[in-house]
Design an enzyme around this catalytic site. Sequence first.
Site, PDB file in Angstrom:
ATOM      1  N   ASP A 256       0.880  -1.163   0.000  1.00 25.19           N
ATOM      2  CA  ASP A 256       0.000   0.000   0.000  1.00 25.19           C
ATOM      3  C   ASP A 256       0.924   1.222   0.000  1.00 25.19           C
ATOM      4  O   ASP A 256       2.118   1.124   0.316  1.00 25.19           O
ATOM      5  CB  ASP A 256      -0.947  -0.003   1.204  1.00 25.19           C
ATOM      6  CG  ASP A 256      -2.159   0.897   0.957  1.00 25.19           C
ATOM      7  OD1 ASP A 256      -2.092   1.749   0.043  1.00 25.19           O
ATOM      8  OD2 ASP A 256      -3.167   0.774   1.673  1.00 25.19           O
TER       9      ASP A 256
HETATM   10  C1  BGC Z   1      -5.044   3.263   0.023  1.00 23.63           C
HETATM   11  C2  BGC Z   1      -5.155   2.302  -1.136  1.00 23.63           C
HETATM   12  C3  BGC Z   1      -4.982   3.048  -2.434  1.00 23.63           C
HETATM   13  C4  BGC Z   1      -3.644   3.767  -2.414  1.00 23.63           C
HETATM   14  C5  BGC Z   1      -3.354   4.559  -3.674  1.00 23.63           C
HETATM   15  C6  BGC Z   1      -3.778   4.097  -0.055  1.00 23.63           C
HETATM   16  O1  BGC Z   1      -3.737   5.103   0.914  1.00 23.63           O
HETATM   17  O2  BGC Z   1      -5.089   2.577   1.230  1.00 23.63           O
HETATM   18  O3  BGC Z   1      -6.381   1.630  -1.100  1.00 23.63           O
HETATM   19  O4  BGC Z   1      -5.087   2.171  -3.512  1.00 23.63           O
HETATM   20  O5  BGC Z   1      -3.621   4.675  -1.321  1.00 23.63           O
HETATM   21  O6  BGC Z   1      -4.161   5.672  -3.768  1.00 23.63           O
END
Ligand code: BGC
Length: 847
Positions: A256
């Site tokens: 993530d």
């Molecule tokens: C979120 C993800 C997301 C990623 C990119 C993160 O903060 O938890 O679900 O895909 O950001 O935006």
Amino acid sequence: MISIRSLFPIIVLWVILPLQGSDSPSAPLRQKASEVEVRVEKLLNKLTLDEKISLIAGDGFDGMSTIAVPRLGIPKLIMADGPQGIRAHGPACSFPSGIALAATWDTHLALLYGEALGREARARGIHIQLGPGVNIARTPLNGRNFEYYGEDPYLTGEMAANWIKGLQSQGVVATAKHFVGNDEEWRRMEIESVMDEQTLREIYLRPFQKAVEQEGVWAVMSAYNKLNGSPSTANERLQNSILKGEWNFQGVVMSDWWATKSVEAIAKGLDLEMPMSYHVTKETVTIALEEKTLTPERINDAVRRLLRMMISMGFLDRKQERRDLPLDSPANQELALDVATKSIVLLKNSPTLLPINRDHLKKIVIYGPNAQDTPSVGGGSGGVTPFHKVSFLEGIRNALPKETAVFYAPMPMSSKFSLSNFLDFTQPVILPARIVNIRRLISVSEKNLTRVTSSKQKVIAISWSSHSPPPNIPKAQEGRVIWDAEIEIPENGNYELLAEGHPEIRLGDKEVGNPESYVLSAKKGDLLPLRVTASEVGRGSGRVSLRIANVPESATGTFPAKGADVAIVCVGLNPDVEGEGYDRGFALPINQQRLIKEVSAANPRTIVVLSGGAAVDMRVWIDKAPAVLQTWYLGQSAGTALAAILFGDANPSGHLPCTFDRSIEENPTFHDYPGTFQKGKEWPVVNYNEGIFYGYRGYDRSGHEPLFPFGHGLSYTTFSLGAMEVIPSGDGYQVSLDVSNTGKRAGATVVQLYLSLPGESTPRPLRELKGFQRIELKDGETQKITIPLSSSSLLYWHPVQNGWVAPQGPVKVQAGFSEHDIHQEIIIPPLLLPTREVLGDNTVTLP
Ligand code: BGC
């Protein structure tokens, strides 16, 4: 009789399927897995070490891509957030959120949704969709429930698997996220989720397992939280032993965003640091290789996985952008509306107030903040900017003849604004409560040192932007700000805490979470200790504040709802209160509660329309509101879908994918949410002490009656079920039964199959969902349906044997229209179950 041989096909198939992904329609070039591997090795041999290192971290420039190696034709992979539309690539179709899709219980619709999203991605040249989210609604308070598919691992797995199949069939990689135990947003970057093996296997890993083994999902995103002691991105057991080992995952594990804690993560199974090379750099990798904490073979494996995914999906052989596809596709718009309409759940309809006959409608009054400002999606990275949007208000207006008078009484979302915006009433003046003795602490961690500053303050508030960093936090850094204070109570009564920017609130010993509004009852002279904590202060720009307001006694006065034929109250949650990075409270803002009560009291034909990703507290008004619709976040066509249901153009067929609690105190996770700070740990811990007994499984054990059970959903017609037959078939069973529409209009229902496995040496839930089918029937029509029940649904994780086992006693199969509305029951006798002798050591471990 079922033999172990009948279980083999499942086991063998699960091993093969991930490889089949490269041979299936998901790979437009239909290359054989063996050919893909030859191409992977050829490329791998030509890459320098520096190039390999550049491939295993994102390109921080735009934060949503990987780095290309042009000399070898390896493209830059473009990613986009979802899962309810394409984010941040200009306007796009805004589909209903994941929870709405789950409420349709329609796996074919999930497949079409995935395909449509795949086309949206291809039209914009996107290679990787950052979805689906398959975390579990353990608590209704999780800020991201709306993105996921509800509380049940079977329903979640089925919806996600079809979504993935649809998306990948269009040549776009799906990413199952967030792996795993990211079931709340409170302190999501640091929290440790602790759960036993049975709970992990049966509930939280199940949807990921299905995504990998059944659909060959090409990417998995590891989560921010820790699981049982290890950060997810460096969790060797999860990433290497289970995901890549037991499940034979052939694709890419990406972190993530900013979740990677060190280069060690690569050694422990992470393949791609996102969004950029921060911990996984040329320098760190070189040192790790020298120190032998990382092997060249592991780097090769990570690169191999990336190349395998790219080649299998055709990324090296064709342009990802398809110019022949429209950016604003009428077919996708239609699908988004179809999903929205089928997802709306009629929670209550007494006495059969709905559907509204528009021929008899002269005057309709509409209230509530969500009527005009209808939220299409919750907050955070799931947000999509649509080309077109129909609010509830517009949808209702569009569906009515011009002669019908439509009145709208706007009300801002929060109690920060007074009800007197549209009500004529007077309130007695009472002394205001005050927040006193405020002390502010700011802590910033720099180079493993924590610097703390402390000062006296007049108010609880802080704001910052990139030009003006918050006091005592250096530019481009983040800190935590804590205010300790007391609340002085002047009179007995109710007081409302009004928060901005989602700080955590603690009142005395009670963690309240991050609600925007929290009402407390207190006595004259009370001095209540208050702690307010703001995290990530300094990131981007923001403002955090908290103040207190008196809650006036009930409102009185003239009320325009009285003379109307129908009153509609559009309330509930929105992206400001429910979204990524923050959890929410259970109560609706007090003004919304009062609005519902007062409109329902003034007009017996009141319909409450709720937005949100899960249950809210309805106790104070549910008995007074004659009709209630749960509309989740319906995407761009929310208003058109709502109007179709209100006026009977469509018959409601949504069913709840999560239990709706009567009170949050009765929720099985209540005592273990949001988590606690334990001695010796710098981060909070959430213990999943309820184990597998959460949601409906927990309610059945505690005996509390939820307000609306899992699977509940009313219709404008009625249905019945005929006798059930279960016959062994293929790798499991086939359950057949007649479903009849016994009412006077066409409609659809969801037949749900629950299994009760005998408790033997370990307690089992009363029943668990293992099959379902949505079916549309004309009035008076009967149809026979056949629902497959795989023998793997009989297996459960045995906490002592530490493996999957098959039950030995009789298994009860039940069919109904909700978890509490069971109509048919049949027993599979022990004779027809796989026996312990046949299963050898009594334990069947799934691959
Ligand atoms: C979120 C993800 C997301 C990623 C990119 C993160 O903060 O938890 O679900 O895909 O950001 O935006």
